[in-house]
Structure formats: C-alpha cells, structure tokens
Design an enzyme around this catalytic site. Structure first.
Site, PDB file in Angstrom:
ATOM      1  N   TYR A 161     -32.584  27.890  63.747  1.00 24.41           N
ATOM      2  CA  TYR A 161     -32.033  29.190  63.326  1.00 24.41           C
ATOM      3  C   TYR A 161     -30.578  29.339  63.778  1.00 24.41           C
ATOM      4  CZ  TYR A 161     -31.387  34.213  62.840  1.00 24.41           C
ATOM      5  OH  TYR A 161     -30.883  35.450  62.502  1.00 24.41           O
ATOM      6  N   ASN A 220     -27.291  38.325  52.620  1.00 17.52           N
ATOM      7  CA  ASN A 220     -28.002  38.771  53.817  1.00 17.52           C
ATOM      8  C   ASN A 220     -29.395  38.157  53.976  1.00 17.52           C
ATOM      9  OD1 ASN A 220     -28.744  40.959  55.964  1.00 17.52           O
ATOM     10  ND2 ASN A 220     -30.261  41.202  54.343  1.00 17.52           N
ATOM     11  N   ILE A 252     -32.235  45.044  57.652  1.00 21.68           N
ATOM     12  CA  ILE A 252     -30.772  45.171  57.610  1.00 21.68           C
ATOM     13  C   ILE A 252     -30.279  45.278  56.159  1.00 21.68           C
ATOM     14  CG2 ILE A 252     -28.627  43.882  58.038  1.00 21.68           C
ATOM     15  CD1 ILE A 252     -29.973  42.821  60.635  1.00 21.68           C
ATOM     16  N   LYS A 300     -27.121  29.710  61.455  1.00 25.34           N
ATOM     17  CA  LYS A 300     -26.191  30.840  61.521  1.00 25.34           C
ATOM     18  C   LYS A 300     -24.785  30.377  61.953  1.00 25.34           C
ATOM     19  CE  LYS A 300     -28.816  34.116  60.002  1.00 25.34           C
ATOM     20  NZ  LYS A 300     -28.482  34.886  58.797  1.00 25.34           N
ATOM     21  N   SER A 319     -25.176  35.773  62.845  1.00 22.10           N
ATOM     22  CA  SER A 319     -26.027  36.201  63.966  1.00 22.10           C
ATOM     23  C   SER A 319     -25.357  35.852  65.286  1.00 22.10           C
ATOM     24  CB  SER A 319     -27.383  35.494  63.918  1.00 22.10           C
ATOM     25  OG  SER A 319     -28.119  35.773  65.094  1.00 22.10           O
ATOM     26  N   ASP A 367     -35.397  34.438  44.294  1.00 23.87           N
ATOM     27  CA  ASP A 367     -35.593  33.585  45.472  1.00 23.87           C
ATOM     28  C   ASP A 367     -34.307  32.787  45.652  1.00 23.87           C
ATOM     29  OD1 ASP A 367     -36.210  31.601  47.299  1.00 23.87           O
ATOM     30  OD2 ASP A 367     -38.262  31.383  46.574  1.00 23.87           O
ATOM     31  N   VAL A 368     -33.633  32.984  46.784  1.00 21.73           N
ATOM     32  CA  VAL A 368     -32.324  32.335  46.963  1.00 21.73           C
ATOM     33  C   VAL A 368     -32.434  30.814  47.116  1.00 21.73           C
ATOM     34  CG1 VAL A 368     -31.250  34.417  47.927  1.00 21.73           C
ATOM     35  CG2 VAL A 368     -32.199  32.676  49.483  1.00 21.73           C
TER      36      VAL A 368
HETATM   37  P1  NAI Z   1     -36.274  41.153  57.303  1.00 17.17           P
HETATM   38  O1  NAI Z   1     -37.317  40.100  57.409  1.00 17.17           O
HETATM   39  O2  NAI Z   1     -36.624  42.577  57.604  1.00 17.17           O
HETATM   40  O3  NAI Z   1     -35.571  41.090  55.877  1.00 17.17           O
HETATM   41  C1  NAI Z   1     -35.206  39.872  55.288  1.00 17.17           C
HETATM   42  C2  NAI Z   1     -35.299  40.022  53.785  1.00 17.17           C
HETATM   43  O4  NAI Z   1     -34.895  38.776  53.200  1.00 17.17           O
HETATM   44  C3  NAI Z   1     -36.727  40.305  53.301  1.00 17.17           C
HETATM   45  O5  NAI Z   1     -36.727  41.384  52.382  1.00 17.17           O
HETATM   46  C4  NAI Z   1     -37.138  38.993  52.640  1.00 17.17           C
HETATM   47  O6  NAI Z   1     -38.061  39.182  51.555  1.00 17.17           O
HETATM   48  C5  NAI Z   1     -35.799  38.465  52.158  1.00 17.17           C
HETATM   49  N1  NAI Z   1     -35.837  37.021  51.934  1.00 17.17           N
HETATM   50  C6  NAI Z   1     -36.268  36.051  52.786  1.00 17.17           C
HETATM   51  N2  NAI Z   1     -36.236  34.857  52.183  1.00 17.17           N
HETATM   52  C7  NAI Z   1     -35.749  35.055  50.933  1.00 17.17           C
HETATM   53  C8  NAI Z   1     -35.498  34.210  49.823  1.00 17.17           C
HETATM   54  N3  NAI Z   1     -35.770  32.893  49.870  1.00 17.17           N
HETATM   55  N4  NAI Z   1     -34.984  34.753  48.699  1.00 17.17           N
HETATM   56  C9  NAI Z   1     -34.742  36.084  48.617  1.00 17.17           C
HETATM   57  N5  NAI Z   1     -35.000  36.943  49.616  1.00 17.17           N
HETATM   58  C10 NAI Z   1     -35.495  36.435  50.768  1.00 17.17           C
HETATM   59  O7  NAI Z   1     -35.106  40.662  58.300  1.00 17.17           O
HETATM   60  P2  NAI Z   1     -33.797  41.381  58.881  1.00 17.17           P
HETATM   61  O8  NAI Z   1     -33.992  41.520  60.333  1.00 17.17           O
HETATM   62  O9  NAI Z   1     -33.428  42.547  58.064  1.00 17.17           O
HETATM   63  O10 NAI Z   1     -32.745  40.191  58.665  1.00 17.17           O
HETATM   64  C11 NAI Z   1     -31.748  40.226  57.662  1.00 17.17           C
HETATM   65  C12 NAI Z   1     -30.670  39.234  58.023  1.00 17.17           C
HETATM   66  O11 NAI Z   1     -30.141  39.568  59.300  1.00 17.17           O
HETATM   67  C13 NAI Z   1     -31.132  37.777  58.119  1.00 17.17           C
HETATM   68  O12 NAI Z   1     -30.133  36.939  57.573  1.00 17.17           O
HETATM   69  C14 NAI Z   1     -31.238  37.550  59.618  1.00 17.17           C
HETATM   70  O13 NAI Z   1     -31.048  36.198  59.960  1.00 17.17           O
HETATM   71  C15 NAI Z   1     -30.110  38.414  60.115  1.00 17.17           C
HETATM   72  N6  NAI Z   1     -30.206  38.813  61.507  1.00 17.17           N
HETATM   73  C16 NAI Z   1     -31.280  39.548  61.950  1.00 17.17           C
HETATM   74  C17 NAI Z   1     -31.340  39.915  63.284  1.00 17.17           C
HETATM   75  C18 NAI Z   1     -32.492  40.702  63.824  1.00 17.17           C
HETATM   76  O14 NAI Z   1     -32.607  40.768  65.069  1.00 17.17           O
HETATM   77  N7  NAI Z   1     -33.315  41.332  63.015  1.00 17.17           N
HETATM   78  C19 NAI Z   1     -30.283  39.548  64.243  1.00 17.17           C
HETATM   79  C20 NAI Z   1     -29.207  38.786  63.663  1.00 17.17           C
HETATM   80  C21 NAI Z   1     -29.188  38.444  62.342  1.00 17.17           C
END
Ligand code: NAI
Length: 245
Positions: free
Chosen positions: A146, A81, A19, A150, A133, A54-55
């Site tokens: 989780y 995000n 995303i 959210k 979410s 790293d957040v």
């Molecule tokens: P993803 O796993 O593809 O991307 C998440 C990104 O966040 C990755 O690039 C990762 O390296 C980065 N990240 C994780 N921990 C971190 C940290 N401590 N510091 C810096 N970067 C960090 O996941 P996706 O699906 O793109 O999710 C993005 C957001 O959308 C998240 O907040 C997730 O909770 C939310 N979300 C996702 C849904 C889904 O079904 N995929 C549904 C609803 C919300």
C-alpha cells in the site's frame, strides 16, 4: 450564492464512499456538477451522477468518461481517489497481491486520466487531484504494498504536473492521515479490540484524532479551485501534522 465551481463538471473516482463521497458533496456544494465513478454505486452521494466503473478495466473507464461527456459535454476537474488497502510486509505479499493493489491504486489513476485528458485539455479551468497518503512518506509497518502504491501516486502527480502544465492542466495530490471512513471502520471491525485499535490510530496522529473525510475534501476543493491557479505538482498533507512534526 455564486460557487467556485459554478458551470464546471467534476468526476470523482471512488466517489460513492468515504473520502470520495465527501469530495463529491463538497464540490457540488461549491457549484459543480459531479459524477462519481465507482465499482459499487449502490449508495452514491445525493445529487451526483452515479456511473458504475471499475478503474482496473480500461473499457469500463472509457465508457464511464464517455457517459459523463454525454451528460454534460465537458469535464473540468478529475479527482483520482479510488483506492484499496492491503496489509503485510514484502515477505508476506506474493506478486499477485502487488499486482492487485497497484492495478487499482496506481494504474487505475493512469487509465482514468488517459481517458479524461482530451476533455480536460478543452477546459479553461482544468485540474486533477490525486489521493495519495501519509503512508507514502511515514514508514508505517505492515503496509509495504500500500505504501509503495501511494509513493508511486505522489511521484506520478509530480510527473503529470510537469507533462500537462503547458496544456493548462494543473495536477496536485492530497496525502491524508488516517481518516474516519468506512475503510477504517472495516479495519477496526477485524481488530481483536476495536476500541483499543481506534485509540492507537488516533494517538498516531499528532493532533490526537482521526482526520475527517470533509477535511480532505476541503483540501481537494482548494487544489481544484481558482484559488490555487499558481499551484501544481504539490502533495498537500491533511494529517494533523504527522508528516511535519
Ligand atoms: P472507502 O473504502 O470508503 O472508499 C473507496 C471507494 O473506492 C469505494 O467506494 C470503492 O467502491 C471504490 N473503489 C475501490 N476499488 C475500485 C475500483 N477498482 N474501481 C472503482 N472504484 C473502486 O475508502 P476511503 O477511506 O474513502 O479511501 C479513499 C482514498 O483515500 C483511497 O485512495 C485511499 O487509499 C485514500 N486514503 C485513505 C485513508 C484512510 O485512512 N481512510 C488515508 C489515506 C489515504
């Protein structure tokens, strides 16, 4: 062609995947200069400034925001995000797991926002968009920590909107349904029957399919854009009707 974000700078946390990457690409297509702040910047979206951060680490976050300001000397849009998933019930998850998830999903937003606020206050077009979410409102089994993280993001969004309105900073959130990203790909890889698991996830969405990362990015772009300047504090669902129907 003139873009809605021409001349503006955006930072997208977790912007190197899924995303976040779709948001970065969309904002760049609409004219923004975009930095992706991610703990893993091995494969950032093309055209973005990749900043390793790293957040969960305040010093790392502050250095990353400084790096963006050093590059472009302004920050107009912050997309909080970055997030991680977790499975299990209250009975399953020890305190450590709660701390681990809240440290990224909730406190991560707090740290990045705190570091970005001085620059955002100077922007005439300041907006923050947080990724919430559908899990915050839907009551999904096996997602206690989780979902709680959210829910806190949705509440934080409203509180921040109230706190920073007078400073000219709008704060909104998006609440995606299950979205087709590497995150869900990893979940399916671990399933006994990935095809059946994917079908179940699709069936859970009233529109019968997964949400695309680009659909979420479109909602974020709207909430950050000049088209929504009377909108703040809202959580916009992008979930195929899961919350509404
Ligand atoms: P993803 O796993 O593809 O991307 C998440 C990104 O966040 C990755 O690039 C990762 O390296 C980065 N990240 C994780 N921990 C971190 C940290 N401590 N510091 C810096 N970067 C960090 O996941 P996706 O699906 O793109 O999710 C993005 C957001 O959308 C998240 O907040 C997730 O909770 C939310 N979300 C996702 C849904 C889904 O079904 N995929 C549904 C609803 C919300």
């Amino acid at each position: 062609m003139a873009g809605e974000f021409d001349g503006l700078v955006a930072a997208v946390t977790g912007g190197a995947s899924g995303i976040g990457a779709a948001i970065a690409l969309r904002l760049m297509a609409d004219g923004a200069r975009v930095a992706v702040l991610d703990r893993d910047v091995s494969n950032p979206p093309e055209g973005a400034l990749a900043v390793q951060a790293d957040v969960t680490d305040d010093a790392s976050v502050r250095a990353a925001v400084d790096r963006v300001l050093q590059e472009w000397d302004r920050l107009d849009v912050l997309v909080n995000n970055a997030g991680i998933g977790a499975q299990g019930t209250v009975a399953d998850n020890p305190d450590d797991e709660w701390h681990r998830v809240l440290d990224v999903n909730l406190l991560g937003m707090v740290r990045v926002t705190r570091a970005a606020l001085p620059a955002l206050r100077k922007s005439p077009s300041a907006a923050i968009v947080n990724t919430g979410s559908i899990a915050a409102t839907a009551g999904i089994p096996q997602r206690a920590v989780y979902s709680a993280s959210k829910g806190a993001v949705h509440a934080l969004t409203r509180a921040m909107a109230a706190d920073h309105l007078a400073e000219g900073i709008r704060v909104c959130a998006v609440a995606p349904g299950t979205a087709d990203t590497p995150w869900v790909g990893r979940l399916l890889e671990r399933a006994d029957d990935p095809a059946a698991e994917r079908a179940a996830l699709e069936a859970r969405q009233p529109h019968g399919r997964l949400v695309s990362a680009e659909e979420v990015a479109g909602a974020v772009a709207y909430l950050a854009s000049p088209h929504s300047t009377s909108t703040t504090g809202i959580v916009l669902a992008v979930d195929g009707g899961m919350q509404e129907l």
